[in-house]
Design a protein around this motif. Structure first.
Motif, PDB file in Angstrom:
ATOM      1  N   VAL A  34       1.124  -1.248   0.127  1.00  0.00           N
ATOM      2  CA  VAL A  34       0.089   0.107   0.108  1.00  0.00           C
ATOM      3  C   VAL A  34       0.902   1.261   0.118  1.00  0.00           C
ATOM      4  CG1 VAL A  34      -1.744   1.395   1.409  1.00  0.00           C
ATOM      5  CG2 VAL A  34      -1.962  -1.209   0.997  1.00  0.00           C
ATOM      6  N   ALA A  35       1.986   1.269   0.870  1.00  0.00           N
ATOM      7  CA  ALA A  35       3.006   2.456   0.865  1.00  0.00           C
ATOM      8  C   ALA A  35       3.630   2.754  -0.589  1.00  0.00           C
ATOM      9  CB  ALA A  35       3.910   2.193   1.674  1.00  0.00           C
ATOM     10  N   HIS A  36       3.786   1.680  -1.478  1.00  0.00           N
ATOM     11  CA  HIS A  36       4.238   1.864  -2.759  1.00  0.00           C
ATOM     12  C   HIS A  36       3.275   2.311  -3.597  1.00  0.00           C
ATOM     13  CE1 HIS A  36       8.049   0.017  -1.641  1.00  0.00           C
ATOM     14  NE2 HIS A  36       7.806  -1.022  -1.674  1.00  0.00           N
ATOM     15  N   LEU A  37       1.952   1.877  -3.761  1.00  0.00           N
ATOM     16  CA  LEU A  37       0.837   2.235  -4.302  1.00  0.00           C
ATOM     17  C   LEU A  37       0.496   3.760  -4.055  1.00  0.00           C
ATOM     18  CD1 LEU A  37      -1.262  -1.019  -4.342  1.00  0.00           C
ATOM     19  CD2 LEU A  37       0.242   0.011  -6.481  1.00  0.00           C
ATOM     20  N   ARG A  38       0.386   4.090  -2.918  1.00  0.00           N
ATOM     21  CA  ARG A  38       0.202   5.402  -2.500  1.00  0.00           C
ATOM     22  C   ARG A  38       1.136   6.364  -3.278  1.00  0.00           C
ATOM     23  NH1 ARG A  38      -3.387   6.528   1.819  1.00  0.00           N
ATOM     24  NH2 ARG A  38      -2.407   8.506   2.482  1.00  0.00           N
ATOM     25  N   ARG A  39       2.250   6.115  -3.100  1.00  0.00           N
ATOM     26  CA  ARG A  39       3.302   7.030  -3.784  1.00  0.00           C
ATOM     27  C   ARG A  39       3.129   6.997  -5.284  1.00  0.00           C
ATOM     28  NH1 ARG A  39       6.557   5.186   0.628  1.00  0.00           N
ATOM     29  NH2 ARG A  39       7.454   3.364  -0.505  1.00  0.00           N
ATOM     30  N   ALA A  40       2.877   5.662  -5.774  1.00  0.00           N
ATOM     31  CA  ALA A  40       2.570   5.759  -7.262  1.00  0.00           C
ATOM     32  C   ALA A  40       1.466   6.721  -7.748  1.00  0.00           C
ATOM     33  CB  ALA A  40       2.349   4.403  -7.544  1.00  0.00           C
ATOM     34  N   VAL A  41       0.102   6.626  -7.030  1.00  0.00           N
ATOM     35  CA  VAL A  41      -0.910   7.306  -7.486  1.00  0.00           C
ATOM     36  C   VAL A  41      -0.716   8.771  -7.434  1.00  0.00           C
ATOM     37  CG1 VAL A  41      -2.463   5.347  -7.117  1.00  0.00           C
ATOM     38  CG2 VAL A  41      -1.984   7.087  -5.138  1.00  0.00           C
ATOM     39  N   LEU A  42       0.091   9.142  -6.309  1.00  0.00           N
ATOM     40  CA  LEU A  42       0.391  10.648  -6.318  1.00  0.00           C
ATOM     41  C   LEU A  42       1.182  11.258  -7.388  1.00  0.00           C
ATOM     42  CD1 LEU A  42       1.212  10.780  -2.549  1.00  0.00           C
ATOM     43  CD2 LEU A  42      -0.771  11.719  -3.755  1.00  0.00           C
ATOM     44  N   ARG A  43       1.778  10.247  -8.241  1.00  0.00           N
ATOM     45  CA  ARG A  43       2.609  10.536  -9.288  1.00  0.00           C
ATOM     46  C   ARG A  43       1.755  10.617 -10.584  1.00  0.00           C
ATOM     47  NH1 ARG A  43       8.171  10.230  -8.822  1.00  0.00           N
ATOM     48  NH2 ARG A  43       8.429   9.393 -11.188  1.00  0.00           N
ATOM     49  N   HIS A  44       0.691  10.272 -10.658  1.00  0.00           N
ATOM     50  CA  HIS A  44      -0.350   9.948 -11.886  1.00  0.00           C
ATOM     51  C   HIS A  44      -0.704  11.425 -12.421  1.00  0.00           C
ATOM     52  CE1 HIS A  44      -2.298   6.126 -10.836  1.00  0.00           C
ATOM     53  NE2 HIS A  44      -0.719   6.019 -11.205  1.00  0.00           N
ATOM     54  N   ARG A  45      -0.608  11.402 -13.530  1.00  0.00           N
ATOM     55  CA  ARG A  45      -1.086  12.475 -14.485  1.00  0.00           C
ATOM     56  C   ARG A  45      -2.148  12.028 -15.344  1.00  0.00           C
ATOM     57  NH1 ARG A  45       1.593  13.990 -10.994  1.00  0.00           N
ATOM     58  NH2 ARG A  45       3.282  15.370 -11.132  1.00  0.00           N
ATOM     59  N   LEU A  46      -2.852  13.088 -15.961  1.00  0.00           N
ATOM     60  CA  LEU A  46      -3.907  12.845 -17.034  1.00  0.00           C
ATOM     61  C   LEU A  46      -3.643  13.127 -18.262  1.00  0.00           C
ATOM     62  CD1 LEU A  46      -6.836  13.943 -14.551  1.00  0.00           C
ATOM     63  CD2 LEU A  46      -6.214  11.866 -14.859  1.00  0.00           C
ATOM     64  N   ALA A  47      -4.523  12.759 -19.339  1.00  0.00           N
ATOM     65  CA  ALA A  47      -4.165  12.911 -20.667  1.00  0.00           C
ATOM     66  C   ALA A  47      -4.752  14.399 -20.859  1.00  0.00           C
ATOM     67  CB  ALA A  47      -4.939  12.080 -21.462  1.00  0.00           C
ATOM     68  N   PRO A  48      -3.954  15.275 -22.026  1.00  0.00           N
ATOM     69  CA  PRO A  48      -4.270  16.550 -22.234  1.00  0.00           C
ATOM     70  C   PRO A  48      -6.007  16.591 -22.181  1.00  0.00           C
ATOM     71  CG  PRO A  48      -2.218  15.915 -23.434  1.00  0.00           C
ATOM     72  CD  PRO A  48      -3.161  14.664 -22.755  1.00  0.00           C
ATOM     73  N   GLY A  49      -6.533  17.793 -21.561  1.00  0.00           N
ATOM     74  CA  GLY A  49      -7.756  17.965 -21.626  1.00  0.00           C
ATOM     75  C   GLY A  49      -8.881  17.583 -20.647  1.00  0.00           C
TER      76      GLY A  49
END
Length: 215
Positions: A34-49
């Motif tokens: 969970v600790a690794h996944l929490r850090r991973a989602v905080l790095r997520h970005r979305l597609a333009p628009g």
């Protein structure tokens, strides 16, 4: 398939997408994974628009952590074990929140028997593969919901009325319009819902344990 904090989505899922093995991992627990996944989602970005349709975990995860009625989760590929930070970034392909709180009041007649799917999205690299549909369909999402809100009979979400593609994706996952609409800053939202379907069936009681009220 990004969404706003009430479940509004902008999916990109063409017909015939290949759905990988998926699991949903609760992020309100304390484990190395969970600790690794929490850090991973905080790095997520979305597609333009797509940022106008959703709040990313950098904002929605802390809000969920502060609310006992919200349960954040990661959408994780089963073939990729998040054993470290780099592996977690590869394995984690989406995020969402199950909300059993006051946000349900204007959406359903029996909020105590429902949950709201919100802040739900799939990362751009995994859009177009059926991931968004699979992760919000039964029994995957339903088993997670049953674990955090055992009295649930209905899963609810909201989608922008102009977002016809998202409506089709949710319909493919079993959601149907309820006839209710709410107004948000991004536009009118269509309320959709489906009954909980975990796929778990209890064995019938032995004859000597049945009562006259047992079906």
């Amino acid at each position: 398939m990004p969404t706003n904090t009430r479940g509004q989505t902008e999916p990109q899922e063409p017909d015939g997408g290949c759905v990988p093995g998926l699991r949903l991992v609760r992020l309100d627990r304390t484990t190395p994974e969970v600790a690794h996944l929490r850090r991973a989602v905080l790095r997520h970005r979305l597609a333009p628009g797509q940022s106008r349709y959703t709040g990313l975990p950098v904002a929605t995860l802390p809000a969920a952590d502060a609310d006992p009625d919200r349960f954040p989760f990661a959408v994780v590929r089963t073939g990729a074990a998040p054993t470290d930070a780099a592996a977690a970034r590869l394995a984690c392909v989406g995020f969402g929140i199950i909300d059993r709180g006051a946000a349900l009041v204007p959406l359903v007649d029996a909020p105590e028997r429902a949950v709201l799917l919100r802040a739900y999205y799939v990362t751009p690299e995994w859009q177009g593969r059926g991931v968004g549909r699979a992760a919000c369909a039964a029994p995957l999402l339903d088993l997670l919901v049953a674990g955090v809100a055992p009295a649930t009979a209905e899963i609810v979400l909201c989608v922008n009325e102009a977002n016809h593609q998202a409506e089709r994706v949710y319909a493919a996952a079993g959601f149907a319009p309820t006839g209710r609409r709410i107004v948000e800053s991004a536009g009118p939202q269509l309320v959709m819902s489906r009954p909980l379907a975990t796929g778990v069936h209890h064995a019938p009681l032995p004859r000597h344990e049945r009562t006259e009220n047992t079906q």
